[in-house]
Scaffold this motif. Structure first.
Motif, PDB file in Angstrom:
ATOM      1  N   LEU A 115       0.509  30.239 -25.845  1.00  0.00           N
ATOM      2  CA  LEU A 115       0.059  30.135 -24.456  1.00  0.00           C
ATOM      3  C   LEU A 115       1.157  30.474 -23.460  1.00  0.00           C
ATOM      4  CD1 LEU A 115      -2.402  27.112 -24.590  1.00  0.00           C
ATOM      5  CD2 LEU A 115      -2.795  29.532 -25.008  1.00  0.00           C
ATOM      6  N   TRP A 116       2.400  30.068 -23.746  1.00  0.00           N
ATOM      7  CA  TRP A 116       3.498  30.508 -22.877  1.00  0.00           C
ATOM      8  C   TRP A 116       3.637  32.036 -22.942  1.00  0.00           C
ATOM      9  CZ3 TRP A 116       6.140  28.617 -18.970  1.00  0.00           C
ATOM     10  CH2 TRP A 116       6.304  27.236 -18.826  1.00  0.00           C
ATOM     11  N   SER A 117       3.510  32.586 -24.131  1.00  0.00           N
ATOM     12  CA  SER A 117       3.607  34.045 -24.266  1.00  0.00           C
ATOM     13  C   SER A 117       2.450  34.728 -23.537  1.00  0.00           C
ATOM     14  CB  SER A 117       3.590  34.440 -25.745  1.00  0.00           C
ATOM     15  OG  SER A 117       4.658  33.847 -26.446  1.00  0.00           O
ATOM     16  N   LEU A 118       1.258  34.159 -23.652  1.00  0.00           N
ATOM     17  CA  LEU A 118       0.077  34.756 -23.022  1.00  0.00           C
ATOM     18  C   LEU A 118       0.226  34.848 -21.516  1.00  0.00           C
ATOM     19  CD1 LEU A 118      -2.906  35.743 -23.159  1.00  0.00           C
ATOM     20  CD2 LEU A 118      -3.584  33.331 -23.007  1.00  0.00           C
ATOM     21  N   VAL A 119       0.583  33.740 -20.877  1.00  0.00           N
ATOM     22  CA  VAL A 119       0.669  33.752 -19.419  1.00  0.00           C
ATOM     23  C   VAL A 119       1.852  34.599 -18.949  1.00  0.00           C
ATOM     24  CG1 VAL A 119       2.104  31.672 -19.093  1.00  0.00           C
ATOM     25  CG2 VAL A 119       0.456  32.336 -17.341  1.00  0.00           C
ATOM     26  N   SER A 120       2.953  34.582 -19.702  1.00  0.00           N
ATOM     27  CA  SER A 120       4.108  35.408 -19.334  1.00  0.00           C
ATOM     28  C   SER A 120       3.746  36.887 -19.392  1.00  0.00           C
ATOM     29  CB  SER A 120       5.293  35.123 -20.265  1.00  0.00           C
ATOM     30  OG  SER A 120       5.683  33.776 -20.168  1.00  0.00           O
ATOM     31  N   PHE A 121       3.060  37.288 -20.451  1.00  0.00           N
ATOM     32  CA  PHE A 121       2.654  38.684 -20.582  1.00  0.00           C
ATOM     33  C   PHE A 121       1.651  39.059 -19.497  1.00  0.00           C
ATOM     34  CE2 PHE A 121       0.264  42.288 -22.142  1.00  0.00           C
ATOM     35  CZ  PHE A 121       1.250  43.093 -22.700  1.00  0.00           C
TER      36      PHE A 121
END
Length: 314
Positions: free
Chosen positions: A145-151
């Protein structure tokens, strides 16, 4: 009825430290007039150092996780990803949010406070045997989820369907301290690199800072807004988080034929209030901070009622 009452009392009791720390942060800004620059500095410390170190520690132990049915991960995060993109479309078309705002809106609807609230609640309903499910979800929560929102944010700012656009997006993601912490932790786990005890203790000390300081930052942020500020968006995030998120997870679990025990566990985890990390994301990307702050308070209060109802329904 007794189980419902026990759940309600447990949630209220479990959330008392949560509200005390939020109230302390609020009082420091409103009552003692601490400067907003303090909030900004503390947010920078959390996002650039404390949270990445904590996530490194979690992910570096990933190889020690017990084997788990992969359908559990697919059901929880597959449903979360689908709902994230539904929220993106809904918030862009209906609420008229920008791409960056829609990304934070979407993550607010799927990022649960599974550490502070989820673990004690799932223990009440399902016992210690469900803790392994919680640990697995929490570990992947940090990564996915951190990767998702960052991307999503980087794509909104730099991305386009071209090689150059994709490179700009990936560069932004790779430079993100959160992603760096996760990836270094996974590399350490994959290579089974031993961590010296003094480093491990240091990581633990950083990790112990994250929850209380994040709650203080949330309270300080609330001091800048009225609870009802941007309430329309806050209510919409609340609906996505407390109703649609567990519903999507339950649907995915049924479609994948996940056993009843695991289905119940991940639906409970999906029904928990929005995590404080979403507020840190909104501060970092400087979008809809007021709405996210309101949604965290709303979901925290209302989940004391909705989670027991969902458990009874499933």
């Amino acid at each position: 009825m007794l189980a419902f009452f026990q759940s309600f009392i447990l949630q209220v009791y479990a959330l008392l430290p949560f509200f005390i720390l939020i109230g302390t942060g609020y009082l420091l800004i409103r009552g003692f007039k601490w400067p907003h620059t303090f909030t900004e500095g503390l947010t920078r410390f959390l996002f650039n150092l404390a949270i990445p170190v904590m996530l490194f520690g979690v992910m570096s132990q990933f190889h020690k996780q017990k084997a788990m049915d992969p359908r559990l991960i697919i059901a929880y995060f597959g449903a979360s990803f689908v709902l994230f993109f539904v929220a993106q479309i809904y918030s862009r078309k209906i609420l008229k949010l920008s791409a960056q705002e829609a990304s934070v809106f979407g993550i607010g609807g799927i990022f649960s406070n599974n550490v502070m609230i989820g673990i004690p609640i799932i223990m009440l309903f399902m016992g210690d045997s469900a803790i392994a499910v919680s640990a697995l979800i929490i570990s992947f929560n940090a990564l996915l989820l951190w990767s998702l929102v960052s991307f999503a944010i980087e794509w909104a700012e730099h991305g386009s369907f071209s090689v150059r656009g994709i490179i700009h997006t990936l560069q932004g993601v790779i430079k993100n301290p959160i992603i760096i912490g996760i990836m270094l932790g996974l590399l350490t786990s994959f290579l089974h690199i031993p961590i010296p005890s003094f480093i491990d203790k240091t990581i633990t000390m950083f990790s112990n800072m994250v929850a209380p300081l994040s709650l203080l930052v949330l309270g300080m942020g609330l001091a800048r807004y009225k609870l009802g500020a941007n309430l329309k968006i806050g209510i919409n995030i609340t609906i996505f988080k407390l109703i649609l998120h567990p519903l999507f997870i339950w649907g995915a679990a049924v479609l994948l034929g996940l056993p009843a025990f695991e289905t119940k566990a991940i639906v409970i985890l999906g029904s928990i209030a929005t995590g404080m990390n979403v507020y840190l994301m909104s501060l970092q990307f400087q979008v809809i901070e007021d709405a996210v702050a309101s949604s965290i308070i709303l979901t925290t209060i209302l989940s004391a009622i909705t989670t027991p109802i969902i458990v009874i329904l499933i």
